[in-house]
Design a protein around this motif. Sequence first.
Motif, short mmCIF file in Angstrom:
data_model
loop_
_atom_site.label_atom_id
_atom_site.label_comp_id
_atom_site.label_asym_id
_atom_site.label_seq_id
_atom_site.Cartn_x
_atom_site.Cartn_y
_atom_site.Cartn_z
N PHE A 306 0.83 -1.22 0.00
CA PHE A 306 0.04 -0.18 0.01
C PHE A 306 0.97 1.33 -0.14
O PHE A 306 0.71 2.13 -0.64
CB PHE A 306 -0.79 -0.03 1.17
CG PHE A 306 -1.65 1.22 1.57
CD1 PHE A 306 -2.75 1.51 0.41
CD2 PHE A 306 -1.57 2.09 2.31
CE1 PHE A 306 -3.67 2.53 0.69
CE2 PHE A 306 -2.21 3.04 2.55
CZ PHE A 306 -3.33 3.54 1.58
N ILE A 376 -1.91 -1.52 -6.81
CA ILE A 376 -2.58 -0.73 -6.17
C ILE A 376 -2.20 0.71 -6.62
O ILE A 376 -3.21 1.59 -6.37
CB ILE A 376 -2.01 -0.95 -4.64
CG1 ILE A 376 -2.33 -2.41 -4.21
CG2 ILE A 376 -2.36 0.29 -3.71
CD1 ILE A 376 -1.76 -2.67 -2.68
N THR A 379 -5.10 1.67 -8.68
CA THR A 379 -6.18 2.01 -7.94
C THR A 379 -6.13 3.27 -7.26
O THR A 379 -7.20 4.04 -7.48
CB THR A 379 -6.20 0.98 -6.83
OG1 THR A 379 -6.48 -0.24 -7.49
CG2 THR A 379 -7.68 0.89 -6.26
N VAL A 415 -8.60 7.48 -0.74
CA VAL A 415 -8.69 5.88 -0.02
C VAL A 415 -10.16 5.63 0.19
O VAL A 415 -10.68 4.53 0.21
CB VAL A 415 -7.65 6.01 1.12
CG1 VAL A 415 -7.84 4.86 2.10
CG2 VAL A 415 -6.24 6.11 0.88
N LEU A 422 -9.23 -1.60 -2.60
CA LEU A 422 -8.10 -2.02 -1.71
C LEU A 422 -8.50 -3.49 -0.96
O LEU A 422 -7.38 -4.27 -0.99
CB LEU A 422 -7.83 -1.12 -0.75
CG LEU A 422 -7.33 0.19 -1.34
CD1 LEU A 422 -7.17 1.35 -0.24
CD2 LEU A 422 -5.91 0.02 -2.10
N GLU A 425 -7.99 -6.28 -3.43
CA GLU A 425 -6.47 -6.45 -3.70
C GLU A 425 -6.27 -7.12 -2.36
O GLU A 425 -5.10 -8.18 -2.67
CB GLU A 425 -5.98 -5.17 -3.83
CG GLU A 425 -4.55 -5.27 -4.12
CD GLU A 425 -3.87 -5.99 -5.33
OE1 GLU A 425 -2.87 -6.73 -5.27
OE2 GLU A 425 -4.66 -5.94 -6.30
N SER A 426 -6.48 -6.99 -1.17
CA SER A 426 -6.05 -7.68 -0.09
C SER A 426 -6.37 -9.04 -0.08
O SER A 426 -5.61 -9.99 0.44
CB SER A 426 -6.54 -7.09 1.32
OG SER A 426 -6.04 -5.65 1.22
#
Length: 491
Positions: A306, A376, A379, A415, A422, A425-426
């Motif tokens: 991140f 990321i 994004t 964010v 996110l 993605e995690s």
Amino acid sequence: MFRKKWLMAILFIATLVISLIIGNLTTNETVAQNSGRKLIMVTSADYPPYEFRKTGGGAGGEIIGFDVDIAKYITRELGYELEIKDTDFSGIIPALQSGRANFAMAGMTPTPERQKNVDFSDIYYEAKNTIVTKKGANLTTLASLAGKKVGVQLGSTQEKFAKEKIKGAKIVALNKTGDLIQEIKSNRINAAIIEDTIAKGFIANNPTLEFNTVPSSAEEAGSAIAFPKGSPLVQPFNKVLQQMKQNGEIEALVKKWFENQGGNQAAEDPANAPSSFETAWGSIPFIAQGIIVTLQFTLISAFFGFLWGIVLALFKISTVKPLNLFAKGYTSVFRGTPLLLQIALVYYATPQLTGYDIPALLAGVITFTLNSGAYISETIRGGILAVDKGQREAALSLGVPYQPMMKDIILPQAVKNILPSLVNESIALLKDSSLVSTIGVVDVLRRAQIVGAEKYIYFEPLLVAGLIYYVLVMLLTWGGSKLERRLQRSA
């Protein structure tokens, strides 16, 4: 107040991450300091009874087997301590070439191709190849396999044997012997060429299968110990091997591991042996121990990925052309190459290029940080560009410097907008973390494979691993949804 809580959380995570990395580096330095009287053996611990992990009786996954007992005897006689590293079979020779290990034992045959890259000891055991098929398949000779799909382990002597001796067959090379057995049971391949000592265990635990021994030839040389080219250990090892043959130690180990099948319950008492599902469910505690490694890897990689993604995103929207070009080129490379290739390059190339024996977990963290940062960054860039341009113009007109504006005004909103992406993605990172099992990290998937190798089963331990990953993903999804609702209320 809310921002202060976030700052404290980030500081806590950063402290935890740095502590874990320092722990990895300290452990590696300790190994390096003790390496004078320590020999490192690399193996592929999924090949019982040669080498496999013992998962029952509180053993904690200790690597045991025929090769391991020989290695312990030799190193003890030579006055060394023994450390064993586990990896995929196809990664054994690269591990020797990169200086990760002093020698390798994995039932390896000294073929001419391998001898170009590593040195070998004298032969310490000779085995025979077998044809493993479903019962009644009537595939008992090499001639009968013509035109059939025949499975072999990738990089093994059986692969070369099948290509040279079986005319007209379609050779299917897979990473593990357990994969071959499952492919036979699924009717994807007709047969597999497997060493007899390994085949016996699988047949004992899979009553629908049978095997037939292939007549030996002069080309089959048996198993030997592999060393890096020019290793001074070859002659001392040969001397002890000769001693073991003369005093009956090798013969005793052959009886222990091959004739008794290493204490395999199914082989000794098929009627009272537990079913495959009972065996798999009974191994849940051992497989679940990998959750700590999986979460450790995922959290560290996600945190640094991140931060690196933010840096790359800022480079991409920067007016400084070199930074912009670097970020775009970087993203292109890491999105355009396979993640598995990146892991292998970081793990095996680092020792050769820098001389630093990077731990497998640290290699995985670095690779996933660099890879996830590329994704990321796109994004975050989209989230930044989605923030109303008027806010940026208003901040600049009020004299707010660029860095405080991005940190306090633009990034928090970006964010918040991209939080679902996110979280996705995690989740992908959590599942992709299973790829580190290919370099020997004992995570959830690797532990499931270990159970399959020890118990001669395949499908059932993977179901257990799949269930564990599903629960972890659901927990991560729930946490992400709760955080998203909290951010919306604080808006």
